[in-house]
Design a protein around this motif. Structure first.
Motif, PDB file in Angstrom:
ATOM      1  N   ARG A 178      16.753  -6.770   6.662  1.00  0.00           N
ATOM      2  CA  ARG A 178      16.158  -7.811   5.824  1.00  0.00           C
ATOM      3  C   ARG A 178      14.794  -7.369   5.308  1.00  0.00           C
ATOM      4  N   TYR A 179      14.000  -6.733   6.187  1.00  0.00           N
ATOM      5  CA  TYR A 179      12.698  -6.248   5.766  1.00  0.00           C
ATOM      6  C   TYR A 179      12.844  -5.170   4.688  1.00  0.00           C
ATOM      7  N   ALA A 180      13.797  -4.263   4.866  1.00  0.00           N
ATOM      8  CA  ALA A 180      14.010  -3.194   3.890  1.00  0.00           C
ATOM      9  C   ALA A 180      14.397  -3.765   2.530  1.00  0.00           C
ATOM     10  N   GLU A 181      15.205  -4.834   2.528  1.00  0.00           N
ATOM     11  CA  GLU A 181      15.606  -5.460   1.275  1.00  0.00           C
ATOM     12  C   GLU A 181      14.399  -6.026   0.534  1.00  0.00           C
ATOM     13  N   ILE A 182      13.465  -6.620   1.277  1.00  0.00           N
ATOM     14  CA  ILE A 182      12.272  -7.175   0.647  1.00  0.00           C
ATOM     15  C   ILE A 182      11.432  -6.062   0.026  1.00  0.00           C
ATOM     16  N   LEU A 183      11.276  -4.962   0.732  1.00  0.00           N
ATOM     17  CA  LEU A 183      10.442  -3.873   0.238  1.00  0.00           C
ATOM     18  C   LEU A 183      10.996  -3.232  -1.022  1.00  0.00           C
ATOM     19  N   LYS A 184      12.298  -3.387  -1.270  1.00  0.00           N
ATOM     20  CA  LYS A 184      12.892  -2.827  -2.480  1.00  0.00           C
ATOM     21  C   LYS A 184      12.584  -3.657  -3.722  1.00  0.00           C
ATOM     22  N   ALA A 185      12.121  -4.882  -3.537  1.00  0.00           N
ATOM     23  CA  ALA A 185      11.794  -5.727  -4.680  1.00  0.00           C
ATOM     24  C   ALA A 185      10.605  -5.144  -5.437  1.00  0.00           C
ATOM     25  N   PRO A 186      10.584  -5.239  -6.761  1.00  0.00           N
ATOM     26  CA  PRO A 186       9.453  -4.721  -7.540  1.00  0.00           C
ATOM     27  C   PRO A 186       8.122  -5.307  -7.073  1.00  0.00           C
ATOM     28  N   HIS A 187       7.155  -4.446  -6.907  1.00  0.00           N
ATOM     29  CA  HIS A 187       5.773  -4.793  -6.549  1.00  0.00           C
ATOM     30  C   HIS A 187       5.589  -5.160  -5.077  1.00  0.00           C
ATOM     31  N   ALA A 188       6.656  -5.376  -4.327  1.00  0.00           N
ATOM     32  CA  ALA A 188       6.503  -5.904  -2.967  1.00  0.00           C
ATOM     33  C   ALA A 188       5.709  -4.954  -2.073  1.00  0.00           C
ATOM     34  N   ALA A 189       6.082  -3.675  -2.046  1.00  0.00           N
ATOM     35  CA  ALA A 189       5.403  -2.727  -1.166  1.00  0.00           C
ATOM     36  C   ALA A 189       3.931  -2.577  -1.540  1.00  0.00           C
ATOM     37  N   ARG A 190       3.660  -2.541  -2.833  1.00  0.00           N
ATOM     38  CA  ARG A 190       2.272  -2.400  -3.278  1.00  0.00           C
ATOM     39  C   ARG A 190       1.438  -3.605  -2.881  1.00  0.00           C
ATOM     40  N   LEU A 191       1.969  -4.798  -3.077  1.00  0.00           N
ATOM     41  CA  LEU A 191       1.225  -6.005  -2.728  1.00  0.00           C
ATOM     42  C   LEU A 191       0.955  -6.074  -1.227  1.00  0.00           C
ATOM     43  N   LEU A 192       1.956  -5.709  -0.443  1.00  0.00           N
ATOM     44  CA  LEU A 192       1.794  -5.736   1.002  1.00  0.00           C
ATOM     45  C   LEU A 192       0.730  -4.744   1.444  1.00  0.00           C
ATOM     46  N   ALA A 193       0.835  -3.495   0.968  1.00  0.00           N
ATOM     47  CA  ALA A 193      -0.118  -2.468   1.368  1.00  0.00           C
ATOM     48  C   ALA A 193      -1.529  -2.803   0.894  1.00  0.00           C
ATOM     49  N   GLY A 194      -1.657  -3.250  -0.355  1.00  0.00           N
ATOM     50  CA  GLY A 194      -2.974  -3.580  -0.876  1.00  0.00           C
ATOM     51  C   GLY A 194      -3.633  -4.718  -0.121  1.00  0.00           C
ATOM     52  N   THR A 195      -2.839  -5.721   0.241  1.00  0.00           N
ATOM     53  CA  THR A 195      -3.388  -6.849   0.992  1.00  0.00           C
ATOM     54  C   THR A 195      -3.842  -6.424   2.382  1.00  0.00           C
TER      55      THR A 195
END
Length: 423
Positions: free
Chosen positions: A7-24
């Motif tokens: 489920r977590y991997a699916e979220i990270l595949k969404a556009p911008h998700a990984a960047r927003l998480l890392a930046g925050t």
């Protein structure tokens, strides 16, 4: 666990998700490590435990004031106009503290106050962005709450070690400068992203109380004030314990162990689904959290104390994780950033009270007394939930509440959650 990871991997595949998480996460690093950095800086400059606790308390109180105010501004005017300028001002204030030291105490107090007041509400901002990034699918949004919270536990595990490493390599002043410069870079990464630039809050009913007009939210905040108190007292008592054992590194290990325990507890909690209303489950989890804080007052040797610190963190992430969805269920429409920012405020006030109480407690009664403050905070948090259970059990009218209520009526289960502290 495998299903949760997928489920977590699916979220990270969404556009911008990984960047927003890392930046925050990077942007929140200064706030996540501020109490540790301030305490170590004060001690290095020759200040007492009481002064260290007082400076950290001022920072916490200023953060408590600033978060809901900045959160409301974000809801009204958008993220870029608020988040990046606030991050820059906060970092400059910490740079002033590092440069001037404690020679002029009024200037030191003013610097930490400004740094706390302008701490950007990145955590609430991220949780406001998730629905739009994930297509307003509630199941995915709940999983995203879990994922970003588990990732924050990594930050709270690595953060104390990073501060300790910077202090060892250079100095506490250098640690303040580096951590805050990195934080500005993280905030910049978030606000230039498309979701942050285009996000707008839902229409809100004009009311001077904003999110605080929700009785259920007030109960939650009352309980988590005492959780913040427990964490704040551990910050000061942990330094005293390290001094008792002759090494600043011991403090870093204790704080990292607490974060690691929360990471493990959060990952396990978030990897499964949970039936029933989160408000009822929250009482059980907070009770277990309180039990985890009590043994810290035993202050055994370093290996055993490190293990106790890890155990004390196990139920912190699940407690906060469950609180995330409770906040979402009770926040009035159009106040989502402000509501999550009030959680940060609650922790700020509680942590400030904890650091202020633990400093004199250590000096008057020793290290064990400082840790006893944490145990008392955990018990008080549980008592608030037990005494106000009926109020918290009635959801409000949040932007996602309709589907949440439908899930409850249909007997569906909600995804598990896990979270970082500080809220």
């Amino acid at each position: 666990m495998v299903a949760g990871a997928s489920r977590y991997a699916e979220i990270l595949k969404a556009p911008h998700a990984a960047r927003l998480l890392a930046g925050t996460l990077v942007g929140r690093l200064p706030n996540a490590t501020a109490h540790i950095a301030i305490v170590l800086f004060t001690r290095a400059e020759g200040g007492s435990y009481t002064l260290a606790g007082a400076l950290a308390a001022v920072y916490g109180l200023a953060t408590a004031v600033g978060q809901p105010l900045l959160g409301r501004l974000v809801d009204l005017y958008g993220q870029p106009r608020v988040q990046l300028p606030a991050a820059a001002v906060s970092a400059l204030a910490m740079a002033l503290l590092a440069a001037s030291g404690l020679a002029a105490l009024p200037a030191a107090y003013a610097a930490v106050a400004v740094a706390g007041l302008f701490t950007p509400p990145l955590e609430g901002g991220l949780r406001a962005l998730w629905p739009g990034v994930l297509g307003h699918r509630e199941d995915r949004v709940h999983t995203a709450y879990a994922m970003d919270a588990v990732a924050q536990e990594v930050m709270f595990t690595v953060g104390p070690l990073l501060v300790t490493l910077l202090v060892t390599l250079w100095s506490p002043a250098a640690a303040l400068l580096v951590i805050n410069a990195v934080g500005v870079a993280g905030a910049l990464s978030v606000v230039v992203s498309e979701p942050s630039r285009t996000w707008r809050s839902a229409p809100r009913e004009a009311h001077w109380l904003g999110a605080l007009r929700s009785p259920g939210l007030l109960v939650l905040l009352g309980s988590f004030f005492f959780v913040g108190l427990a964490l704040g007292s551990i910050t000061v008592a942990g330094v005293a314990y390290a001094d008792d054992h002759g090494s600043d590194a011991v403090y870093g290990w204790l704080m990292a162990a607490l974060g690691l325990g929360a990471l493990v507890g959060g990952a396990v909690y978030g990897a499964r689904q949970w039936a029933g209303a989160p408000e009822r489950r929250l009482r059980v989890i907070v009770g277990l959290l309180a039990l985890g804080y009590l043994p810290l007052a035993l202050t055994p040797g370093v290996p055993a104390m490190t293990a106790l610190a890890a155990v004390s963190g196990v139920f912190l992430a699940p407690a906060l994780a469950c609180a995330f969805i409770v906040v979402d269920r009770h926040a009035p429409r159009g106040t989502v950033t402000e509501a999550f920012s009030w959680v940060v405020t609650t922790f700020g006030v509680g942590a400030a009270a904890g650091t202020a109480a633990a400093g004199p407690a250590v000096e008057l009664g020793g290290t064990a007394t400082g840790f006893a403050v944490a145990g008392a905070g955990g018990i008080a948090a549980l008592l608030v939930l037990l005494a106000t259970g009926r109020v918290l059990a009635v959801p409000g009218h949040s932007e996602h509440i309709a589907s949440a209520d439908e899930n409850d009526r249909s007997g569906a289960v909600e995804p598990g959650f896990s979270s970082g502290h500080q809220a």
